[in-house]
Design an enzyme around this catalytic site. Structure first.
Site, mmCIF file in Angstrom:
data_model
loop_
_atom_site.group_PDB
_atom_site.id
_atom_site.type_symbol
_atom_site.label_atom_id
_atom_site.label_comp_id
_atom_site.label_asym_id
_atom_site.label_seq_id
_atom_site.Cartn_x
_atom_site.Cartn_y
_atom_site.Cartn_z
ATOM 1 N N ASN A 39 0.825 -1.205 0.000
ATOM 2 C CA ASN A 39 0.000 0.000 0.000
ATOM 3 C C ASN A 39 0.860 1.256 0.000
ATOM 4 O O ASN A 39 1.813 1.358 0.765
ATOM 5 C CB ASN A 39 -0.931 0.011 1.215
ATOM 6 C CG ASN A 39 -1.924 -1.137 1.180
ATOM 7 O OD1 ASN A 39 -1.863 -2.057 1.978
ATOM 8 N ND2 ASN A 39 -2.849 -1.091 0.243
ATOM 9 N N ASP A 57 -2.940 -1.599 11.360
ATOM 10 C CA ASP A 57 -3.033 -0.225 10.856
ATOM 11 C C ASP A 57 -4.415 0.333 11.213
ATOM 12 O O ASP A 57 -5.000 1.106 10.462
ATOM 13 C CB ASP A 57 -2.791 -0.162 9.345
ATOM 14 C CG ASP A 57 -2.489 1.259 8.848
ATOM 15 O OD1 ASP A 57 -2.322 2.156 9.697
ATOM 16 O OD2 ASP A 57 -2.456 1.464 7.621
#
Length: 379
Positions: free
Chosen positions: A218, A273
């Site tokens: 990402n 996250d």
């Protein structure tokens, strides 16, 4: 104080024993008794009822949970996140900051340090400083307004307030390698993030001390047949540890299966996250001052629609990997605690063996959390 956890399906790195009993004395694991062993007297007995007992999960990348964010700049938010994380089986976490002004980051570090002085919930050995030294072109859900070039003096000031265990940086930014080198000398692990780096730039950063790749796949350069980028670097290099958000959204299930099949399990680190939208189901929250909408199992920026951290609960990530891969749990558990502990220099957590802290999660066979213990005490 002696506690016994009986009828335990013990899962530890390279070890799996059903019907075991874990003996805990004064917060430490004293012994793991096999089925049929004579058991000592104890002050407390917890019958695990055949459930999985694993080392408590270690989440090195978590911004928030249940409407609270590390960047709220409020010690009560840190305390609430640390308490909420216990419900996911997380016994150690790193409060993770965002790309913000330097004075605010120093204030946030001070709030984290205040909680660290009285860690009544999940253990908090230090910070993960994500940004501000990133590439604005790869900012994702980080606030581009506060992106700036790497500056060791800024990171050092934060580190002196509350120890930074990990910091995320874009290796392609000017001065990145110098900052990584200084951080390594101070005992801070460097992780590549929000970057347009080439393989060559990643390798230069590794030479300077880079050891991790933040939320792998990402906000970084993908794998291309003429330039393998950051993703290719992580798959090819035998030393780089990679963080994985195992929610099936940030990384497609097939990508997760690929990574777990080609990368040694010892180099994988499962993270959440997570941000303030985790645990809320649906609604609107803030991430670093940006508006985020939580719906359909995702958190996205209200403006632009970029993924904005995750709402993943750690135990759900473990369940997904157990379902997707052919790996036994005694291997997967390396990526939930042991690898993190070794990477951060935390030598007394991550295994169910004599001498280790009794930081444990007890899971039903569907991976829902039944009970979490920190230093042998159920929380």
């Amino acid at each position: 104080m002696k506690t016994l956890i009986t009828n335990a399906h013990v899962i530890s790195p390279d070890v799996e024993v059903e019907g075991a009993t874990i003996e805990i004395t004064n917060g430490k694991i004293a012994w793991v008794h096999l089925p049929g062993d004579d058991l000592p007297e104890a002050d407390e007995v917890i019958d695990a009822g055949g459930r999985y007992v694993m080392p408590g999960f270690v989440d090195i990348h978590a911004h928030g949970a249940d409407h609270k964010d590390v960047c709220d700049n409020d010690v009560e938010s840190i305390r609430h996140i640390a308490k909420t994380k216990l419900g996911e089986g997380v016994t150690t976490w790193l409060p993770t900051t965002l790309t913000q002004p330097q004075d605010l980051l120093e204030e946030i570090a001070a709030k984290c340090a205040e909680y660290m002085e009285n860690q009544e919930f999940a253990k908090t050995p230090g910070l993960h400083v994500e940004g501000p030294f990133i590439n604005k072109a790869n900012a994702g859900a980080q606030n581009p307004q506060f992106v700036r070039e790497p500056n060791w003096d800024e990171l050092k000031r934060i580190h002196e307030i509350a120890p930074a265990k990990v910091f995320s940086i874009a290796p392609d930014m000017p001065g990145a390698c110098e900052c990584i080198r200084e951080a390594k000398a101070a005992g801070i692990s460097a992780s590549a993030a929000h970057t347009s780096s080439t393989y060559e730039q990643v390798m230069a950063a590794k030479e300077a001390g880079l050891t991790h790749l933040t939320h792998f796949g990402n906000a970084m350069t993908g794998l291309h047949h003429r330039e393998i980028g950051v993703v290719g670097s992580g798959l090819l290099d035998p030393d780089l540890k990679i963080e994985l958000i195992c929610d099936g959204i940030h990384l497609a299930p097939d990508f997760l299966k690929l990574v777990f099949s080609v990368k040694p399990i010892e180099q994988l680190i499962m993270i959440t996250d997570s941000m303030a939208g985790s645990w809320i189901g649906k609604g609107e929250v803030k991430l670093g001052g940006l508006d985020v909408v939580v719906d359909n199992g995702e958190a996205r920026l209200k403006e632009g629609g970029a993924l904005a951290g995750s709402i993943l609960l750690y135990n759900d990530g473990v369940k997904l990997i157990a379902e997707l891969t052919d790996l036994p749990l005694h291997q997967i558990v390396k990526a939930t605690s042991w690898n993190q502990a070794q990477s951060l220099g935390l030598d007394d957590i991550g295994k169910i063996e004599p001498g280790f802290c009794a930081d444990l999660v007890i899971l039903d066979k569907d991976f829902s959390v039944w009970k979490t213990l920190v230093d042998g005490v159920a929380k």
